[in-house]
Design an enzyme around this catalytic site. Structure first.
Site, PDB file in Angstrom:
ATOM      1  N   LYS A 183       0.842  -1.202   0.000  1.00  0.00           N
ATOM      2  CA  LYS A 183       0.000   0.000   0.000  1.00  0.00           C
ATOM      3  C   LYS A 183       0.878   1.254   0.000  1.00  0.00           C
ATOM      4  CE  LYS A 183      -3.315  -3.051   0.803  1.00  0.00           C
ATOM      5  NZ  LYS A 183      -4.193  -3.655  -0.143  1.00  0.00           N
TER       6      LYS A 183
HETATM    7  C1  LIG Z   1      -5.031  -4.879   0.847  1.00  0.00           C
HETATM    8  C2  LIG Z   1      -6.462  -4.741   1.094  1.00  0.00           C
HETATM    9  C3  LIG Z   1      -7.054  -5.189   2.268  1.00  0.00           C
HETATM   10  C4  LIG Z   1      -6.318  -6.011   3.275  1.00  0.00           C
HETATM   11  O1  LIG Z   1      -5.361  -5.281   3.947  1.00  0.00           O
HETATM   12  P1  LIG Z   1      -4.452  -6.037   5.031  1.00  0.00           P
HETATM   13  O2  LIG Z   1      -3.817  -4.915   5.760  1.00  0.00           O
HETATM   14  O3  LIG Z   1      -3.467  -6.856   4.239  1.00  0.00           O
HETATM   15  O4  LIG Z   1      -5.330  -6.883   5.864  1.00  0.00           O
HETATM   16  C5  LIG Z   1      -8.382  -4.910   2.503  1.00  0.00           C
HETATM   17  N1  LIG Z   1      -9.119  -4.273   1.598  1.00  0.00           N
HETATM   18  C6  LIG Z   1      -8.596  -3.855   0.425  1.00  0.00           C
HETATM   19  C7  LIG Z   1      -9.468  -3.113  -0.535  1.00  0.00           C
HETATM   20  C8  LIG Z   1      -7.258  -4.093   0.127  1.00  0.00           C
HETATM   21  O5  LIG Z   1      -6.770  -3.704  -1.044  1.00  0.00           O
END
Ligand SMILES: *Cc1c(COP(=O)(O)O)cnc(C)c1O
Length: 377
Positions: A183
């Protein structure tokens, strides 16, 4: 030949120094001073009633649904074209995910599809800011309000994005962020729950730590404090080591996003006359956090061949994200044709804050050639 990775986490010397500080503090676990400082900064940045630092966004979504009192058998409408964390969270509480199709141009949840799916057992909606592009919150909020439903914003990919001048992460009464390594800002793994309602924040914080108040706080009490368990909570705490990294990363949101924006603008320029791809569309009233850069390939192009070709040249690429309703785990008979089409045709190409101009140009040149070599016969 240099390889150009699809993703890259921008973690450097400042983050390392912050980790060293956390080591010497003697409190590497969760809900310590750094976690609290992070929660304070998040509360201020998003102007919300409370922020809870947690181990990941999946945990934040789970805690959100618990705090919103979702019951077994309740239906929660979720965006279909996304990493499937929202639908998984609905299943964690034994509720039923109902998949809403998305807009073809933005890939975000289609408000009309949401309205069409509301039934007697519907309790709420989880919208997703698809790979960093905020959904249609004006329309979604009005639908949710009209039907007495909760609205959760999954802003996992959207730190730094805006919608009608407001920050993604503050576009619904409850929002969830991810600080996963892929992210925009990251601590490797990490997440946060943001909410306008301090009661929801307190509910989530208690359940993120096994159902007891902060051990760090209790340890400061004179005498022999014995924490009391009042709930069957989980261990979803964010470590203070991760919080230390995030305190640095939060200060870099603008800088990192500027660089991703420049990459997106450069791709847009380089592909402007390319008829075999459709570029990402960003409506006038919002800005993109560019967690991923996905292009939609013309139906005449064999996507797997393009991907193999790019990979052979050391260029990272991927399918983008998922059409959730097609994942066997949910055993649904629902159909979301727009999402299914995006799932079949999108291609994610390298996008991160450290891509050089020459790398962007090489990706564009290679992709153009690969598209032409992959026209289906
Ligand atoms: C990456 C992602 C998640 C999960 O995030 P984590 O921190 O890995 O649990 C949830 N929702 C969306 C839309 C994502 O892209």
């Amino acid at each position: 030949m240099d390889t150009i990775p699809l993703v890259h986490a921008s973690l450097g010397a400042a983050e390392l120094a912050a980790v060293a500080d956390a080591f010497s503090s003697g409190w590497p676990a969760g809900q310590g001073p750094r976690g609290k400082a992070l929660e304070t900064q998040l509360t201020e940045r998003y102007r919300v009633g409370g922020a809870v630092a947690v181990s990941n966004c999946g945990a934040a979504l789970h805690l959100a649904l618990l705090a919103l009192d979702v019951q077994p058998g309740d239906e929660v409408i979720v965006a279909d074209y996304t990493f499937p964390a929202p639908a998984h969270a609905v299943r964690y509480v034994d509720a039923v995910p109902i998949f809403a199709d998305v807009r073809a141009d933005t890939g975000t949840i289609d408000p009309q599809s949401v309205a069409d799916l509301i039934g007697p057992r519907t309790v709420g909606v989880i919208a997703v800011d698809t790979v960093g592009l905020p959904a249609d919150y004006a329309a979604l909020t009005s639908i949710a309000d009209r039907h007495g439903l909760f609205l959760v914003e999954d802003a996992a990919c959207a730190v730094g994005a805006t919608y009608q001048g407001r920050e993604a992460g503050a576009l619904a009464p409850v929002a969830c962020l991810s600080f996963h390594g892929r992210k925009g800002i990251t601590s490797g793994e990490g997440g946060a729950l943001l909410t306008t309602d301090p009661v929801i924040a307190a509910h989530a914080r208690l359940r993120s730590s096994f159902g007891i108040e902060s051990i760090f706080d209790q340890a400061k009490v004179v005498g022999l404090p014995i924490p009391v368990f009042t709930e069957i909570g989980y261990n979803y705490k964010l470590s203070d080591i991760a919080a230390a990294i995030l305190l640095v990363q939060l200060g870099r949101v603008g800088e990192l996003l500027d660089r991703r924006r420049a990459v997106a603008a450069h791709y847009a320029e380089l592909f402007a006359d390319e008829e075999l791809v459709t570029l990402p569309y960003v409506p006038q009233d919002r800005t993109h956090a560019w967690q991923s850069y996905m292009v939609k390939l013309d139906p005449s192009v064999d996507r797997a061949r393009v991907a193999a070709d790019l990979r052979a040249q050391g260029i990272g690429c991927g399918h983008g994200t998922w059409a959730c309703h097609l994942q066997p785990v949910y055993e649904t008979k629902q159909r979301c044709p727009v999402s299914a089409d995006l799932f079949a045709r999108q291609l994610a190409i390298p996008m991160h804050a450290e891509l050089g101009t020459d790398q962007v140009e090489r990706v564009a040149k290679s992709l153009r050639a690969a598209l032409r070599a992959a026209i289906k016969q």
